[in-house]
Design an enzyme around this catalytic site. Structure first.
Site, mmCIF file in Angstrom:
data_model
loop_
_atom_site.group_PDB
_atom_site.id
_atom_site.type_symbol
_atom_site.label_atom_id
_atom_site.label_comp_id
_atom_site.label_asym_id
_atom_site.label_seq_id
_atom_site.Cartn_x
_atom_site.Cartn_y
_atom_site.Cartn_z
ATOM 1 C CB SER A 159 -30.047 -1.363 17.342
ATOM 2 O OG SER A 159 -31.326 -1.963 17.218
ATOM 3 C CG HIS A 207 -29.380 -6.041 17.570
ATOM 4 N ND1 HIS A 207 -28.912 -5.911 18.870
ATOM 5 C CD2 HIS A 207 -30.227 -5.001 17.381
ATOM 6 C CE1 HIS A 207 -29.457 -4.847 19.434
ATOM 7 N NE2 HIS A 207 -30.268 -4.282 18.543
#
Length: 251
Positions: A159, A207
């Protein structure tokens, strides 16, 4: 009187004698020259697949996830995920390997689905090499962010790299004078930011670290054509971003 001897004669057809009025048959046509094409060697055909990198990364991640289910999830994840304690022991490879381990089917499915969409959107435009550089620079940026905000947590997943590619696409689209929300890219990025902050257990540092690295790369590599950025600078930017991320991770 002597007997007359009889002879049995066979009447053959008389020879064909052409008359003076008949024309001779035309001469046979000359033999035609036979030409053969030269033997062609098996020529190499380059791979024109514009999604070669994104397809390869998706295949690797899915393959490793299946392998983890076969070989044992706990042992596989223990050898791949990221944590400060492992870096202190010299296992620097985890800065990259953490981007290829996923915790569950939903985790890997969501990341690969986003990567599939981003690959179709960006890779044909900028080329597989630049796409790969942005991806790995963002992956390293995500590892650095995860270690800064949650150094003792066990972190894994693609991610961070996916967030970086999304951020690069948003920045590049904005620099081209277009609204990223009209293409759906901006809305997807915004929704994922909200989910990152709202759902517990998601690596915020991973992230946002990946997004920051990808945004820097996109600002340089996806600049509009009116801004003359040398090709060398475009390739050097993600490399320098990745080196900086490694330095932050090991500091």
């Amino acid at each position: 009187m002597p007997k007359k001897h009889r002879t049995n004669s066979v009447n053959f057809p008389p020879p064909q004698v052409p008359s003076q009025n008949s024309t001779p048959p035309p001469p046979p046509p000359p033999p035609r020259a036979i030409t053969r094409k030269p033997l062609q060697r098996n020529s190499y055909k380059p791979n024109n697949n514009p999604f070669v990198f994104s397809n390869a990364i998706i295949a690797i991640n899915l393959g490793l996830f299946v392998w983890s289910q076969i070989s044992g999830i706990d042992r596989f994840q223990y050898n791949m995920f990221l944590s400060r304690i492992f870096l202190d022991n010299g296992e620097w490879y985890r800065l990259v390997s953490a981007g290829f381990v996923h915790f569950g089917l939903f985790h890997v499915a969501m990341n690969m689905f986003l990567l599939f969409q981003l690959g179709r959107m960006l890779e044909p435009t900028i080329g597989s090499t630049k796409f790969a550089l942005i991806y790995f620079a963002s992956l390293l940026g995500g590892s650095a962010g995860a270690l800064l905000l949650s150094p003792t947590a066990f972190t894994g997943g693609a991610s961070g790299a996916v967030f970086g590619v999304m951020a690069a696409g948003v920045v590049g689209t904005r620099q081209q004078g277009a609204n990223p929300f009209k293409s759906g890219l901006g809305m997807t990025f915004a929704i994922n930011i909200v989910l990152t902050l709202a759902i517990p257990g998601i690596s915020i540092g991973g992230h946002f670290g990946g997004a920051l690295a990808g945004a820097i790369c996109g600002f340089v590599m996806l600049a509009p054509s009116r801004i003359k950025i040398p090709e060398l600078v475009q390739y050097a930017t993600p490399i320098l971003v990745g080196i900086a991320a490694i330095y932050i991770s090991l500091a």
